[in-house]
Write a protein that holds these residues in place. Structure first.
Motif, PDB file in Angstrom:
ATOM      1  N   MET A   1       0.847  -1.172   0.000  1.00  0.00           N
ATOM      2  CA  MET A   1       0.000   0.000   0.000  1.00  0.00           C
ATOM      3  C   MET A   1       0.895   1.239   0.000  1.00  0.00           C
ATOM      4  N   GLY A   2       0.572   2.209  -0.857  1.00  0.00           N
ATOM      5  CA  GLY A   2       1.357   3.421  -0.974  1.00  0.00           C
ATOM      6  C   GLY A   2       1.127   4.357   0.200  1.00  0.00           C
ATOM      7  N   SER A   3       2.018   5.321   0.325  1.00  0.00           N
ATOM      8  CA  SER A   3       1.862   6.335   1.361  1.00  0.00           C
ATOM      9  C   SER A   3       0.737   7.289   0.960  1.00  0.00           C
ATOM     10  N   GLN A   4       0.285   8.092   1.892  1.00  0.00           N
ATOM     11  CA  GLN A   4      -0.756   9.084   1.596  1.00  0.00           C
ATOM     12  C   GLN A   4      -0.302  10.004   0.461  1.00  0.00           C
ATOM     13  N   TRP A   5       0.963  10.412   0.485  1.00  0.00           N
ATOM     14  CA  TRP A   5       1.473  11.305  -0.558  1.00  0.00           C
ATOM     15  C   TRP A   5       1.454  10.604  -1.917  1.00  0.00           C
ATOM     16  N   GLU A   6       1.904   9.354  -1.976  1.00  0.00           N
ATOM     17  CA  GLU A   6       1.886   8.603  -3.239  1.00  0.00           C
ATOM     18  C   GLU A   6       0.452   8.443  -3.748  1.00  0.00           C
ATOM     19  N   ASN A   7      -0.478   8.214  -2.862  1.00  0.00           N
ATOM     20  CA  ASN A   7      -1.884   8.089  -3.254  1.00  0.00           C
ATOM     21  C   ASN A   7      -2.429   9.420  -3.777  1.00  0.00           C
ATOM     22  N   PHE A   8      -2.033  10.518  -3.143  1.00  0.00           N
ATOM     23  CA  PHE A   8      -2.407  11.861  -3.587  1.00  0.00           C
ATOM     24  C   PHE A   8      -1.913  12.110  -5.007  1.00  0.00           C
ATOM     25  N   LEU A   9      -0.729  11.636  -5.335  1.00  0.00           N
ATOM     26  CA  LEU A   9      -0.144  11.855  -6.661  1.00  0.00           C
ATOM     27  C   LEU A   9      -0.969  11.213  -7.781  1.00  0.00           C
TER      28      LEU A   9
ATOM     29  N   LEU B   1      -7.889  11.884   3.655  1.00  0.00           N
ATOM     30  CA  LEU B   1      -7.431  10.499   3.550  1.00  0.00           C
ATOM     31  C   LEU B   1      -7.487  10.091   2.085  1.00  0.00           C
ATOM     32  N   PHE B   2      -6.341   9.656   1.546  1.00  0.00           N
ATOM     33  CA  PHE B   2      -6.263   9.182   0.164  1.00  0.00           C
ATOM     34  C   PHE B   2      -6.154   7.675   0.136  1.00  0.00           C
ATOM     35  N   PHE B   3      -6.769   7.075  -0.873  1.00  0.00           N
ATOM     36  CA  PHE B   3      -6.712   5.637  -1.083  1.00  0.00           C
ATOM     37  C   PHE B   3      -5.767   5.348  -2.246  1.00  0.00           C
ATOM     38  N   GLU B   4      -5.372   4.085  -2.428  1.00  0.00           N
ATOM     39  CA  GLU B   4      -4.369   3.711  -3.430  1.00  0.00           C
ATOM     40  C   GLU B   4      -4.698   4.174  -4.838  1.00  0.00           C
ATOM     41  N   ASN B   5      -5.974   4.205  -5.204  1.00  0.00           N
ATOM     42  CA  ASN B   5      -6.362   4.583  -6.567  1.00  0.00           C
ATOM     43  C   ASN B   5      -6.546   6.091  -6.714  1.00  0.00           C
ATOM     44  N   GLY B   6      -6.254   6.866  -5.676  1.00  0.00           N
ATOM     45  CA  GLY B   6      -6.385   8.322  -5.731  1.00  0.00           C
ATOM     46  C   GLY B   6      -7.695   8.833  -5.163  1.00  0.00           C
ATOM     47  N   ASN B   7      -8.666   7.959  -4.934  1.00  0.00           N
ATOM     48  CA  ASN B   7      -9.916   8.398  -4.300  1.00  0.00           C
ATOM     49  C   ASN B   7      -9.585   9.015  -2.943  1.00  0.00           C
TER      50      ASN B   7
ATOM     51  N   ILE C   1     -12.003   8.652  -8.558  1.00  0.00           N
ATOM     52  CA  ILE C   1     -11.349   8.664  -9.869  1.00  0.00           C
ATOM     53  C   ILE C   1     -11.635   7.331 -10.549  1.00  0.00           C
ATOM     54  N   TYR C   2     -12.006   7.417 -11.826  1.00  0.00           N
ATOM     55  CA  TYR C   2     -12.170   6.203 -12.624  1.00  0.00           C
ATOM     56  C   TYR C   2     -12.026   6.576 -14.099  1.00  0.00           C
ATOM     57  N   ASN C   3     -11.165   5.869 -14.789  1.00  0.00           N
ATOM     58  CA  ASN C   3     -11.032   6.004 -16.236  1.00  0.00           C
ATOM     59  C   ASN C   3     -10.772   7.454 -16.659  1.00  0.00           C
ATOM     60  N   TYR C   4      -9.820   8.116 -16.007  1.00  0.00           N
ATOM     61  CA  TYR C   4      -9.422   9.496 -16.302  1.00  0.00           C
ATOM     62  C   TYR C   4     -10.551  10.501 -16.082  1.00  0.00           C
ATOM     63  N   ARG C   5     -11.449  10.175 -15.185  1.00  0.00           N
ATOM     64  CA  ARG C   5     -12.515  11.082 -14.769  1.00  0.00           C
ATOM     65  C   ARG C   5     -12.494  11.160 -13.253  1.00  0.00           C
ATOM     66  N   ARG C   6     -12.877  12.326 -12.749  1.00  0.00           N
ATOM     67  CA  ARG C   6     -13.025  12.497 -11.299  1.00  0.00           C
ATOM     68  C   ARG C   6     -14.431  12.988 -11.028  1.00  0.00           C
ATOM     69  N   LEU C   7     -14.992  12.501  -9.960  1.00  0.00           N
ATOM     70  CA  LEU C   7     -16.283  12.970  -9.475  1.00  0.00           C
ATOM     71  C   LEU C   7     -16.079  13.320  -8.018  1.00  0.00           C
ATOM     72  N   ARG C   8     -16.346  14.591  -7.688  1.00  0.00           N
ATOM     73  CA  ARG C   8     -16.196  15.055  -6.310  1.00  0.00           C
ATOM     74  C   ARG C   8     -17.543  15.590  -5.840  1.00  0.00           C
ATOM     75  N   PHE C   9     -17.807  15.401  -4.562  1.00  0.00           N
ATOM     76  CA  PHE C   9     -19.061  15.860  -3.977  1.00  0.00           C
ATOM     77  C   PHE C   9     -18.754  16.544  -2.657  1.00  0.00           C
ATOM     78  N   VAL C  10     -19.204  17.788  -2.509  1.00  0.00           N
ATOM     79  CA  VAL C  10     -18.929  18.580  -1.313  1.00  0.00           C
ATOM     80  C   VAL C  10     -20.242  18.867  -0.589  1.00  0.00           C
ATOM     81  N   GLN C  11     -20.251  18.621   0.710  1.00  0.00           N
ATOM     82  CA  GLN C  11     -21.403  18.918   1.563  1.00  0.00           C
ATOM     83  C   GLN C  11     -20.944  19.908   2.630  1.00  0.00           C
ATOM     84  N   LEU C  12     -21.670  21.017   2.758  1.00  0.00           N
ATOM     85  CA  LEU C  12     -21.359  22.011   3.788  1.00  0.00           C
ATOM     86  C   LEU C  12     -22.573  22.206   4.685  1.00  0.00           C
ATOM     87  N   TYR C  13     -22.305  22.464   5.952  1.00  0.00           N
ATOM     88  CA  TYR C  13     -23.360  22.652   6.950  1.00  0.00           C
ATOM     89  C   TYR C  13     -23.206  24.018   7.592  1.00  0.00           C
ATOM     90  N   ASN C  14     -24.319  24.580   8.075  1.00  0.00           N
ATOM     91  CA  ASN C  14     -24.239  25.869   8.763  1.00  0.00           C
ATOM     92  C   ASN C  14     -23.912  25.640  10.241  1.00  0.00           C
TER      93      ASN C  14
END
Length: 171
Positions: free
Chosen positions: A1-9, A80-86, A107-120
């Motif tokens: 398993m890669g380091s957090q930094w390697e996963n971020f890359l 927290l980063f996972f091995e595949n960059g998620n 991340i999947y197949n050169y696409r990224r999907l991000r979802f942000v939730q904010l609370y008051n």
């Protein structure tokens, strides 16, 4: 398993997409085209993030561009980063005056999907943002939009033990 930094890359590259702001009921409020680049510097010991958002010009001219540039040499405890960059990122500690939130990135197949939730500060959901991105230089064809009909049928999945998920059509 890669380091957090390697996963971020795994997120390096130029990602073209949009920030779609949604109401707490899921209605589209605003869609802002964007380009985010994550560039490795100094043999990937530093990462430069450059985010450009292109807002429509009220007078009808060229879009207004806002830009954010940051450099990272380490990662905070809130991500927290996972091995595949998620990744997932969120508020670690709550206080009466904080506006907590979380971001989930996939991340999947050169696409990224991000979802942000904010609370008051009352702890109520206040903002949702869906960020869809792709790497243009990978020449991945567009997929047709997902419909409710695409989700109908029997689905199987695993989580520790085998479970069966069913979707049913409602009248």
């Amino acid at each position: 398993m890669g380091s957090q930094w390697e996963n971020f890359l795994q997120n390096l590259g130029e990602w073209h997409g949009s920030f779609t702001q949604l109401s707490t009921r899921g209605e589209v409020l605003k869609d802002t085209p964007s380009i985010i680049s994550l560039e490795g510097l100094n043999d990937n010991k530093t990462v430069r993030l450059k985010l450009r958002r292109f807002s429509p010009n009220p007078s009808g001219g060229e879009p207004e561009v806002s830009e954010l540039v940051r450099e990272y040499q380490s990662l905070g405890r809130d991500i927290l980063f996972f091995e595949n960059g998620n990744f997932c990122q969120g508020t670690i500690q709550l206080s009466p005056y904080s506006e907590p939130g979380a971001e989930f990135g996939f991340i999947y197949n050169y696409r990224r999907l991000r979802f942000v939730q904010l609370y008051n500060t009352d702890g109520n959901l206040s903002q949702l943002t869906l960020i869809r991105e792709k790497q243009l230089d990978k020449n991945i064809p567009e997929r047709p939009p997902l419909t409710v009909g695409d989700l109908l049928g029997e689905w199987e999945g695993e989580q520790g033990e085998r479970i069966l998920l069913k979707t049913v059509r409602q009248s």
